[in-house]
Scaffold this motif. Structure first.
Motif, PDB file in Angstrom:
ATOM      1  N   ARG A 102      94.925 -24.730 183.687  1.00 65.07           N
ATOM      2  CA  ARG A 102      95.893 -23.695 183.283  1.00 65.07           C
ATOM      3  C   ARG A 102      96.797 -24.168 182.138  1.00 65.07           C
ATOM      4  O   ARG A 102      97.514 -23.371 181.545  1.00 65.07           O
ATOM      5  CB  ARG A 102      96.763 -23.292 184.487  1.00 65.07           C
ATOM      6  CG  ARG A 102      96.131 -22.319 185.414  1.00 65.07           C
ATOM      7  CD  ARG A 102      96.329 -20.876 184.990  1.00 65.07           C
ATOM      8  NE  ARG A 102      97.626 -20.336 185.375  1.00 65.07           N
ATOM      9  CZ  ARG A 102      98.344 -19.513 184.619  1.00 65.07           C
ATOM     10  NH1 ARG A 102      97.924 -19.169 183.434  1.00 65.07           N
ATOM     11  NH2 ARG A 102      99.492 -19.052 185.056  1.00 65.07           N
ATOM     12  N   HIS A 123     101.130 -20.800 194.127  1.00 68.75           N
ATOM     13  CA  HIS A 123      99.902 -20.020 193.879  1.00 68.75           C
ATOM     14  C   HIS A 123      98.789 -20.450 194.834  1.00 68.75           C
ATOM     15  O   HIS A 123      98.735 -21.604 195.248  1.00 68.75           O
ATOM     16  CB  HIS A 123      99.438 -20.206 192.434  1.00 68.75           C
ATOM     17  CG  HIS A 123     100.375 -19.612 191.434  1.00 68.75           C
ATOM     18  ND1 HIS A 123     101.396 -20.331 190.871  1.00 68.75           N
ATOM     19  CD2 HIS A 123     100.458 -18.372 190.917  1.00 68.75           C
ATOM     20  CE1 HIS A 123     102.073 -19.553 190.044  1.00 68.75           C
ATOM     21  NE2 HIS A 123     101.527 -18.356 190.057  1.00 68.75           N
ATOM     22  N   LYS A 283      94.071 -11.612 176.533  1.00 69.35           N
ATOM     23  CA  LYS A 283      94.837 -11.954 177.735  1.00 69.35           C
ATOM     24  C   LYS A 283      95.070 -10.690 178.560  1.00 69.35           C
ATOM     25  O   LYS A 283      95.339  -9.621 178.010  1.00 69.35           O
ATOM     26  CB  LYS A 283      96.175 -12.563 177.281  1.00 69.35           C
ATOM     27  CG  LYS A 283      97.031 -13.090 178.392  1.00 69.35           C
ATOM     28  CD  LYS A 283      96.540 -14.424 178.967  1.00 69.35           C
ATOM     29  CE  LYS A 283      97.314 -14.828 180.222  1.00 69.35           C
ATOM     30  NZ  LYS A 283      96.677 -14.580 181.493  1.00 69.35           N
ATOM     31  N   SER A 285      96.920  -8.865 182.104  1.00 66.30           N
ATOM     32  CA  SER A 285      97.873  -8.898 183.216  1.00 66.30           C
ATOM     33  C   SER A 285      97.493  -7.792 184.186  1.00 66.30           C
ATOM     34  O   SER A 285      97.262  -6.653 183.759  1.00 66.30           O
ATOM     35  CB  SER A 285      99.292  -8.607 182.726  1.00 66.30           C
ATOM     36  OG  SER A 285      99.853  -9.753 182.175  1.00 66.30           O
ATOM     37  N   ARG A 287      98.498  -5.784 187.899  1.00 69.00           N
ATOM     38  CA  ARG A 287      99.461  -5.533 188.978  1.00 69.00           C
ATOM     39  C   ARG A 287      98.838  -4.528 189.932  1.00 69.00           C
ATOM     40  O   ARG A 287      98.151  -3.601 189.492  1.00 69.00           O
ATOM     41  CB  ARG A 287     100.776  -4.940 188.439  1.00 69.00           C
ATOM     42  CG  ARG A 287     101.529  -5.839 187.462  1.00 69.00           C
ATOM     43  CD  ARG A 287     102.109  -7.084 188.126  1.00 69.00           C
ATOM     44  NE  ARG A 287     102.877  -7.896 187.201  1.00 69.00           N
ATOM     45  CZ  ARG A 287     102.364  -8.867 186.430  1.00 69.00           C
ATOM     46  NH1 ARG A 287     101.069  -9.144 186.473  1.00 69.00           N
ATOM     47  NH2 ARG A 287     103.139  -9.555 185.639  1.00 69.00           N
ATOM     48  N   GLU A 303      88.101 -14.861 184.742  1.00 68.39           N
ATOM     49  CA  GLU A 303      88.527 -16.275 184.789  1.00 68.39           C
ATOM     50  C   GLU A 303      89.996 -16.425 185.134  1.00 68.39           C
ATOM     51  O   GLU A 303      90.690 -17.267 184.550  1.00 68.39           O
ATOM     52  CB  GLU A 303      88.318 -16.952 183.416  1.00 68.39           C
ATOM     53  CG  GLU A 303      86.909 -16.933 182.881  1.00 68.39           C
ATOM     54  CD  GLU A 303      86.914 -17.240 181.383  1.00 68.39           C
ATOM     55  OE1 GLU A 303      87.668 -18.129 180.965  1.00 68.39           O
ATOM     56  OE2 GLU A 303      86.161 -16.575 180.648  1.00 68.39           O
ATOM     57  N   GLY A 304      90.482 -15.597 186.019  1.00 71.47           N
ATOM     58  CA  GLY A 304      91.919 -15.613 186.278  1.00 71.47           C
ATOM     59  C   GLY A 304      92.261 -15.830 187.728  1.00 71.47           C
ATOM     60  O   GLY A 304      91.468 -16.335 188.524  1.00 71.47           O
ATOM     61  N   GLY A 305      93.481 -15.458 188.077  1.00 71.00           N
ATOM     62  CA  GLY A 305      93.968 -15.619 189.436  1.00 71.00           C
ATOM     63  C   GLY A 305      95.429 -15.234 189.484  1.00 71.00           C
ATOM     64  O   GLY A 305      95.914 -14.540 188.599  1.00 71.00           O
ATOM     65  N   HIS A 307      98.629 -13.970 192.209  1.00 74.68           N
ATOM     66  CA  HIS A 307      99.007 -13.479 193.538  1.00 74.68           C
ATOM     67  C   HIS A 307      98.276 -12.167 193.827  1.00 74.68           C
ATOM     68  O   HIS A 307      97.725 -11.555 192.915  1.00 74.68           O
ATOM     69  CB  HIS A 307     100.511 -13.252 193.604  1.00 74.68           C
ATOM     70  CG  HIS A 307     101.312 -14.424 193.120  1.00 74.68           C
ATOM     71  ND1 HIS A 307     101.529 -15.548 193.879  1.00 74.68           N
ATOM     72  CD2 HIS A 307     101.902 -14.657 191.930  1.00 74.68           C
ATOM     73  CE1 HIS A 307     102.239 -16.411 193.185  1.00 74.68           C
ATOM     74  NE2 HIS A 307     102.484 -15.895 191.994  1.00 74.68           N
ATOM     75  N   ALA A 310     100.075  -9.486 191.711  1.00 74.46           N
ATOM     76  CA  ALA A 310     100.409  -9.832 190.310  1.00 74.46           C
ATOM     77  C   ALA A 310      99.514 -10.970 189.883  1.00 74.46           C
ATOM     78  O   ALA A 310      99.618 -12.084 190.401  1.00 74.46           O
ATOM     79  CB  ALA A 310     101.870 -10.254 190.188  1.00 74.46           C
ATOM     80  N   ALA A 311      98.610 -10.684 188.972  1.00 78.45           N
ATOM     81  CA  ALA A 311      97.647 -11.711 188.575  1.00 78.45           C
ATOM     82  C   ALA A 311      97.390 -11.626 187.074  1.00 78.45           C
ATOM     83  O   ALA A 311      97.839 -10.692 186.405  1.00 78.45           O
ATOM     84  CB  ALA A 311      96.349 -11.525 189.352  1.00 78.45           C
ATOM     85  N   GLY A 312      96.681 -12.623 186.576  1.00 81.20           N
ATOM     86  CA  GLY A 312      96.367 -12.631 185.154  1.00 81.20           C
ATOM     87  C   GLY A 312      94.954 -13.130 184.940  1.00 81.20           C
ATOM     88  O   GLY A 312      94.335 -13.702 185.845  1.00 81.20           O
ATOM     89  N   GLY A 313      94.441 -12.899 183.749  1.00 76.81           N
ATOM     90  CA  GLY A 313      93.109 -13.384 183.420  1.00 76.81           C
ATOM     91  C   GLY A 313      92.925 -13.384 181.926  1.00 76.81           C
ATOM     92  O   GLY A 313      93.851 -13.082 181.166  1.00 76.81           O
ATOM     93  N   GLN A 314      91.720 -13.728 181.493  1.00 81.84           N
ATOM     94  CA  GLN A 314      91.456 -13.803 180.066  1.00 81.84           C
ATOM     95  C   GLN A 314      89.988 -13.591 179.767  1.00 81.84           C
ATOM     96  O   GLN A 314      89.169 -13.605 180.679  1.00 81.84           O
ATOM     97  CB  GLN A 314      91.870 -15.161 179.526  1.00 81.84           C
ATOM     98  CG  GLN A 314      91.203 -16.325 180.241  1.00 81.84           C
ATOM     99  CD  GLN A 314      92.253 -17.326 180.631  1.00 81.84           C
ATOM    100  OE1 GLN A 314      92.943 -17.821 179.777  1.00 81.84           O
ATOM    101  NE2 GLN A 314      92.390 -17.583 181.917  1.00 81.84           N
TER     102      GLN A 314
HETATM  103  P1  5GP Z   1     101.405 -12.410 184.151  1.00 80.64           P
HETATM  104  O1  5GP Z   1     100.649 -11.144 184.210  1.00 80.64           O
HETATM  105  O2  5GP Z   1     102.876 -12.187 184.335  1.00 80.64           O
HETATM  106  O3  5GP Z   1     101.056 -13.243 182.966  1.00 80.64           O
HETATM  107  O4  5GP Z   1     100.933 -13.271 185.396  1.00 80.64           O
HETATM  108  C1  5GP Z   1     101.047 -12.804 186.715  1.00 80.64           C
HETATM  109  C2  5GP Z   1     100.650 -13.877 187.686  1.00 80.64           C
HETATM  110  O5  5GP Z   1      99.300 -14.251 187.487  1.00 80.64           O
HETATM  111  C3  5GP Z   1     101.458 -15.155 187.588  1.00 80.64           C
HETATM  112  O6  5GP Z   1     101.682 -15.600 188.892  1.00 80.64           O
HETATM  113  C4  5GP Z   1     100.573 -16.111 186.860  1.00 80.64           C
HETATM  114  O7  5GP Z   1     100.796 -17.407 187.281  1.00 80.64           O
HETATM  115  C5  5GP Z   1      99.171 -15.631 187.222  1.00 80.64           C
HETATM  116  N1  5GP Z   1      98.275 -15.770 186.070  1.00 80.64           N
HETATM  117  C6  5GP Z   1      98.435 -15.225 184.843  1.00 80.64           C
HETATM  118  N2  5GP Z   1      97.404 -15.538 184.034  1.00 80.64           N
HETATM  119  C7  5GP Z   1      96.573 -16.313 184.760  1.00 80.64           C
HETATM  120  C8  5GP Z   1      95.325 -16.962 184.475  1.00 80.64           C
HETATM  121  O8  5GP Z   1      94.779 -16.884 183.384  1.00 80.64           O
HETATM  122  N3  5GP Z   1      94.777 -17.681 185.495  1.00 80.64           N
HETATM  123  C9  5GP Z   1      95.367 -17.777 186.727  1.00 80.64           C
HETATM  124  N4  5GP Z   1      94.765 -18.510 187.682  1.00 80.64           N
HETATM  125  N5  5GP Z   1      96.523 -17.173 187.017  1.00 80.64           N
HETATM  126  C10 5GP Z   1      97.134 -16.453 186.064  1.00 80.64           C
END
Ligand code: 5GP
Ligand code: MN
Length: 340
Positions: A102, A123, A283, A285, A287, A303-305, A307, A310-314
């Motif tokens: 990360r 996490h 990127k 986000s 919810r 490729e993300g993760g 909660h 609320a999570a993120g990926g790419q």
């Molecule tokens: P946000 O959307 O605010 O960037 O991220 C929301 C939540 O998802 C945060 O808890 C963050 O740590 C997790 N998160 C965001 N992007 C990634 C990612 O690329 N990989 C993982 N494993 N978690 C992510």
């Protein structure tokens, strides 16, 4: 459930056996990441002569007022200095993330550091890279964990106004101003404790939320008026922004934070995504409401993760391909989303 195997580390700190410590956090750190690292940094200064917060990237300007921010080293700005600090540290604390991947290139440097590695995080599914762990995925924030660790191992008297201010900031931002389902009675008691230790909730709130640029407000207006799409059969809201749009509104780090929540604020919508074409990658986000696991969705396709809600990926695909992949992927969850 709390996992805590830090007692030997605590003893080392009390015995002043650590002389240089690096504290790091995730890519594009948010309020919890900066609040927890700066709060811990201010605390460790009581016992360690050389403590520094090193971030893998820059972060939003609305965090620059945090006590101790002036001494933060950004790996992208001063890579050699950060590499040297990490290589020679007696301990590297990793806060608010639990996989070294990360933090990109900085992750390899941390892995190779001669120092012990300490993970403090909330996490799911931590990677086992740390020698010492203080982890609880039910904690509202990493700031909560830092507070409990200091209080239980060293005593709450160490928490001065600066530390309380840093920790309250992360508690507030990671709970969405105490609105998300990670807000428990215990969280509010903790917030009260931090106020009693000197955190001024009015100033903190104003410093974080009342400082946006006109460009950012216009970006939000544009995104909601022109770009918000609904996929009704999946009860899903989608906004995607390309590079021209980001340029047009002079988007700075942190400016898009919060935008994804507008989709989720709609009646009958239970899943919201924001897809942004950043320079290095696309990127995302996510919810969600209720039981829909945004983190599993992010992990399976992007490729993300994160909660559950609320999570993120790419993605390394183009923006168009990523949006198309999302539209397809969400259809797999149609029945599940309809049942939320
Ligand atoms: P946000 O959307 O605010 O960037 O991220 C929301 C939540 O998802 C945060 O808890 C963050 O740590 C997790 N998160 C965001 N992007 C990634 C990612 O690329 N990989 C993982 N494993 N978690 C992510
Ligand atoms: Mn966090």
């Amino acid at each position: 459930m709390l996992i805590n195997n830090t007692s030997a580390l605590v003893q080392k700190i009390k015995d002043r056996k650590l002389t240089s410590v690096v504290i790091t956090t995730h890519h594009k750190p948010d309020g919890d990441a900066m609040g927890s690292t700066l709060g811990l940094c201010a605390f460790l200064k009581h016992f360690v002569s050389d403590v520094v917060v090193c971030t893998p990237t820059d972060y939003s300007e609305n965090l620059f007022w945090l006590p101790g921010n002036a001494d933060v080293l950004d790996f992208e700005a001063v890579p050699d200095l950060v590499a040297q600090k990490v290589a020679l540290a007696d301990a590297v604390f990793c806060l608010d993330f639990n996989r070294l991947s990360r933090i990109n290139q900085l992750g390899d440097l941390v892995r190779e550091s001669k120092g012990v590695k300490v993970m403090m995080d909330h996490h799911l599914e931590p990677e086992e890279f740390a020698d010492f762990t203080y982890w609880n995925h039910q904690a509202s924030s990493t700031c909560e964990l830092v507070y409990l660790w200091i209080k239980d191992a060293f005593g709450a008297d160490f928490v001065d106004a600066d530390i309380a201010t840093c920790l309250y900031t992360g508690l507030m931002t990671d709970t969405g101003n105490f609105q998300h389902n990670n807000t428990k009675p215990f969280t509010l008691r903790l917030a009260a404790d931090l106020m009693e230790h000197g955190a001024n909730h009015l100033d903190i709130h104003a410093n974080i939320y009342d400082v946006f640029s006109l460009d950012r407000s216009k970006l939000f207006g544009y995104s909601l008026y022109k770009k918000l799409e609904i996929i009704p059969e999946c009860r899903t809201a989608l906004i995607h922004l390309d590079r021209d749009e980001l340029r047009k509104f002079n988007v700075q780090t942190g400016d898009t934070e919060g935008l994804v929540n507008f989709g989720l604020g709609l009646k009958d919508i239970v899943f919201s995504v924001l897809i942004i074409d950043r320079t290095e990658r696309v990127k995302m986000s996510f919810r969600s409401k209720g039981t829909f696991p945004a983190n599993e969705f992010a992990g399976k396709y992007f490729e993300g993760g994160g909660h559950r809600n609320a999570a993120g990926g790419q993605s390394t695909d183009t923006l168009e391909a990523t949006v198309a992949k999302f539209r397809q992927a969400v259809l797999d969850y149609k029945l599940e989303l309809q049942a939320i």
